[in-house]
Design a protein around this motif. Structure first.
Motif, PDB file in Angstrom:
ATOM      1  N   GLY A   1       3.487  34.702  37.904  1.00 33.60           N
ATOM      2  CA  GLY A   1       4.440  35.660  37.366  1.00 33.60           C
ATOM      3  C   GLY A   1       5.442  34.897  36.520  1.00 33.60           C
ATOM      4  N   VAL A   2       6.717  35.129  36.756  1.00 35.56           N
ATOM      5  CA  VAL A   2       7.784  34.331  36.158  1.00 35.56           C
ATOM      6  C   VAL A   2       8.526  33.660  37.297  1.00 35.56           C
ATOM      7  N   GLU A   3       8.594  32.333  37.243  1.00 31.89           N
ATOM      8  CA  GLU A   3       9.273  31.595  38.300  1.00 31.89           C
ATOM      9  C   GLU A   3      10.673  31.210  37.850  1.00 31.89           C
ATOM     10  N   PHE A   4      11.530  31.008  38.845  1.00 30.75           N
ATOM     11  CA  PHE A   4      12.955  30.789  38.558  1.00 30.75           C
ATOM     12  C   PHE A   4      13.507  29.769  39.539  1.00 30.75           C
ATOM     13  N   CYS A   5      14.489  29.008  39.073  1.00 32.03           N
ATOM     14  CA  CYS A   5      15.193  28.068  39.932  1.00 32.03           C
ATOM     15  C   CYS A   5      16.614  27.915  39.396  1.00 32.03           C
ATOM     16  N   GLY A   6      17.595  27.908  40.291  1.00 33.82           N
ATOM     17  CA  GLY A   6      18.968  27.734  39.836  1.00 33.82           C
ATOM     18  C   GLY A   6      19.971  27.942  40.950  1.00 33.82           C
ATOM     19  N   THR A   7      21.237  27.920  40.586  1.00 35.55           N
ATOM     20  CA  THR A   7      22.333  28.070  41.533  1.00 35.55           C
ATOM     21  C   THR A   7      23.236  29.210  41.073  1.00 35.55           C
ATOM     22  N   ILE A   8      23.477  30.164  41.983  1.00 31.41           N
ATOM     23  CA  ILE A   8      24.391  31.278  41.715  1.00 31.41           C
ATOM     24  C   ILE A   8      25.756  30.892  42.258  1.00 31.41           C
ATOM     25  N   THR A   9      26.802  31.019  41.479  1.00 30.07           N
ATOM     26  CA  THR A   9      28.139  30.583  41.876  1.00 30.07           C
ATOM     27  C   THR A   9      29.103  31.762  41.987  1.00 30.07           C
ATOM     28  N   ASN A  10      30.132  31.550  42.768  1.00 28.47           N
ATOM     29  CA  ASN A  10      31.251  32.490  42.881  1.00 28.47           C
ATOM     30  C   ASN A  10      32.538  31.674  42.842  1.00 28.47           C
ATOM     31  N   CYS A  11      33.258  31.765  41.739  1.00 28.30           N
ATOM     32  CA  CYS A  11      34.490  30.983  41.595  1.00 28.30           C
ATOM     33  C   CYS A  11      35.720  31.798  41.977  1.00 28.30           C
ATOM     34  N   GLY A  12      35.532  32.993  42.565  1.00 28.12           N
ATOM     35  CA  GLY A  12      36.656  33.822  42.972  1.00 28.12           C
ATOM     36  C   GLY A  12      37.189  33.464  44.343  1.00 28.12           C
ATOM     37  N   ASN A  13      38.267  34.157  44.741  1.00 25.48           N
ATOM     38  CA  ASN A  13      38.927  33.881  46.013  1.00 25.48           C
ATOM     39  C   ASN A  13      38.461  34.784  47.151  1.00 25.48           C
ATOM     40  N   SER A  14      37.414  35.566  46.920  1.00 23.84           N
ATOM     41  CA  SER A  14      36.838  36.403  47.973  1.00 23.84           C
ATOM     42  C   SER A  14      35.333  36.447  47.776  1.00 23.84           C
ATOM     43  N   PRO A  15      34.570  36.796  48.792  1.00 25.26           N
ATOM     44  CA  PRO A  15      33.105  36.753  48.671  1.00 25.26           C
ATOM     45  C   PRO A  15      32.558  37.836  47.749  1.00 25.26           C
ATOM     46  N   ALA A  16      31.426  37.525  47.123  1.00 23.85           N
ATOM     47  CA  ALA A  16      30.653  38.508  46.371  1.00 23.85           C
ATOM     48  C   ALA A  16      29.610  39.079  47.325  1.00 23.85           C
ATOM     49  N   ILE A  17      29.610  40.399  47.471  1.00 19.60           N
ATOM     50  CA  ILE A  17      28.820  41.056  48.520  1.00 19.60           C
ATOM     51  C   ILE A  17      27.616  41.777  47.915  1.00 19.60           C
ATOM     52  N   ASN A  18      26.515  41.761  48.664  1.00 25.21           N
ATOM     53  CA  ASN A  18      25.314  42.517  48.293  1.00 25.21           C
ATOM     54  C   ASN A  18      24.879  42.209  46.856  1.00 25.21           C
ATOM     55  N   VAL A  19      24.695  40.939  46.582  1.00 27.27           N
ATOM     56  CA  VAL A  19      24.370  40.488  45.227  1.00 27.27           C
ATOM     57  C   VAL A  19      22.863  40.551  44.983  1.00 27.27           C
ATOM     58  N   TYR A  20      22.501  41.059  43.822  1.00 27.50           N
ATOM     59  CA  TYR A  20      21.116  41.071  43.356  1.00 27.50           C
ATOM     60  C   TYR A  20      21.025  40.236  42.088  1.00 27.50           C
ATOM     61  N   MET A  21      19.826  39.645  41.873  1.00 29.06           N
ATOM     62  CA  MET A  21      19.592  38.931  40.613  1.00 29.06           C
ATOM     63  C   MET A  21      18.331  39.469  39.954  1.00 29.06           C
ATOM     64  N   MET A  22      18.327  39.416  38.628  1.00 30.69           N
ATOM     65  CA  MET A  22      17.214  39.928  37.823  1.00 30.69           C
ATOM     66  C   MET A  22      17.160  39.122  36.531  1.00 30.69           C
ATOM     67  N   LEU A  23      15.964  39.010  35.961  1.00 33.63           N
ATOM     68  CA  LEU A  23      15.814  38.342  34.672  1.00 33.63           C
ATOM     69  C   LEU A  23      15.502  39.370  33.594  1.00 33.63           C
ATOM     70  N   GLU A  24      16.200  39.227  32.471  1.00 34.41           N
ATOM     71  CA  GLU A  24      15.829  39.962  31.268  1.00 34.41           C
ATOM     72  C   GLU A  24      15.071  39.000  30.368  1.00 34.41           C
ATOM     73  N   LEU A  25      13.856  39.381  29.978  1.00 35.79           N
ATOM     74  CA  LEU A  25      13.002  38.515  29.169  1.00 35.79           C
ATOM     75  C   LEU A  25      12.813  39.135  27.791  1.00 35.79           C
ATOM     76  N   THR A  26      13.189  38.394  26.772  1.00 28.34           N
ATOM     77  CA  THR A  26      13.039  38.857  25.393  1.00 28.34           C
ATOM     78  C   THR A  26      11.748  38.264  24.822  1.00 28.34           C
ATOM     79  N   TYR A  27      10.939  39.115  24.269  1.00 28.46           N
ATOM     80  CA  TYR A  27       9.626  38.643  23.810  1.00 28.46           C
ATOM     81  C   TYR A  27       9.271  39.260  22.459  1.00 28.46           C
ATOM     82  N   PHE A  28       8.313  38.613  21.810  1.00 31.71           N
ATOM     83  CA  PHE A  28       7.700  39.151  20.596  1.00 31.71           C
ATOM     84  C   PHE A  28       6.424  39.867  21.012  1.00 31.71           C
ATOM     85  N   ARG A  29       6.312  41.129  20.710  1.00 33.27           N
ATOM     86  CA  ARG A  29       5.119  41.896  21.096  1.00 33.27           C
ATOM     87  C   ARG A  29       4.281  42.180  19.858  1.00 33.27           C
ATOM     88  N   SER A  30       3.012  41.811  19.944  1.00 34.54           N
ATOM     89  CA  SER A  30       2.100  42.055  18.834  1.00 34.54           C
ATOM     90  C   SER A  30       1.739  43.532  18.788  1.00 34.54           C
TER      91      SER A  30
END
Length: 278
Positions: free
Chosen positions: A133-162
């Motif tokens: 499929g599409v594989e991913f690796c990285g670090t999600i950060t929170n630089c705020g003073n309180s927690p980020a709750i119920n976080v989801y991640m998604m990739l938007e992929l821009t492509y050239f379609r024939s």
């Protein structure tokens, strides 16, 4: 208003005094002309009639003056009432504006306080590549003073379609969002190597992915939505990624492509459905 009334009262009293003196002189003239030539009872009756007529005229004059005073007083009372109503109206408007300004200030103070405390999502050295499929690796950060709750991640992929011989169009499609839970205040979440196997929003044809953006969606401690949208490196294979990952600048490009509003809107709809069926 009081000064006007005192002046009006003095004027009326002066007018009444002048009128009384005039009526007395008129009665004296009538007595001298008609009554002094008489004698006895007729003279007495003539004088009494002259005095009675003078008093009747004076009383009528006083009644008229009283009516005029009441009418004038009523007119000025109406004017005073209108002025007081206008002053009261201006006072009400001023109090309302003051109250509104106080409420706006309280809201702004609350907004500033929340902005200082809320969570802020971001990413460090994230990349995606073609694999299972599409594989991913990285670090999600929170630089705020309180927690980020119920976080989801998604990739938007821009492509050239024939869409024909030597004909292409630029489009985007999306990976199925994955939940990563809570990211603590001033903390981070390492995803490790993950695979996105499901996609939506694409079309038919042959895909030639050129750019990728990471989309993050969650909530802060106040229950407000927080999000992040930013570019990540995209590679044709894991080997290509593995060769460049030691140079973070090569992994996370500075140029952004894609459509933030459309991507986050699509992600929001998908996450809402996922949360509903939990």
């Amino acid at each position: 208003m009081i000064g006007w009334y005192e002046g009006f009262k003095q004027g009326q009293e002066s007018h009444q005094g002048t009128s009384a003196e005039a009526y007395k002189q008129q009665a004296d003239a009538q007595i001298n002309a008609a009554c002094l030539a008489l004698s006895g009872v007729p003279q007495y009756e003539c004088i009494a009639q002259a005095i009675s007529a003078e008093r009747e005229q004076q009383r009528a004059e006083q009644d008229l003056d009283a009516q005029q005073q009441m009418a004038e007083w009523a007119r000025w009372m109406l004017i005073a009432t209108v002025i007081m109503a206008a002053v009261t109206g201006f006072g009400v408007v001023f109090v309302w504006q003051t109250l509104k300004a106080t409420q706006d200030m309280a809201k702004e103070t609350s907004r500033i306080g929340e902005a200082q405390v809320r969570a802020y999502l971001g990413r460090e050295s994230c990349a995606a590549w073609e694999g299972t499929g599409v594989e991913f690796c990285g670090t999600i950060t929170n630089c705020g003073n309180s927690p980020a709750i119920n976080v989801y991640m998604m990739l938007e992929l821009t492509y050239f379609r024939s869409i024909g011989e030597n004909t292409f169009e630029i489009r985007e499609f999306y990976t199925i969002p994955q939940s990563i839970g809570t990211v603590p205040a001033h903390g981070q979440f390492g995803t490790g190597r993950v695979a996105f196997l499901g996609f939506f929003g694409g079309g038919g044809g042959t895909y030639d992915v050129r750019f990728a953006n990471l989309c993050l969606l969650g909530q802060d401690a106040f229950g407000h939505e927080i999000s992040f949208f930013g570019p990540i490196g995209y590679f044709q294979s894991f080997d290509e990624y593995d060769k460049k990952k030691i140079h973070p600048g090569n992994i996370t490009p500075g140029d952004m492509h894609g459509n933030r509003r459309k991507s986050l809107s699509s992600m929001r709809e998908w996450v809402a459905k996922a949360e509903k069926h939990k």
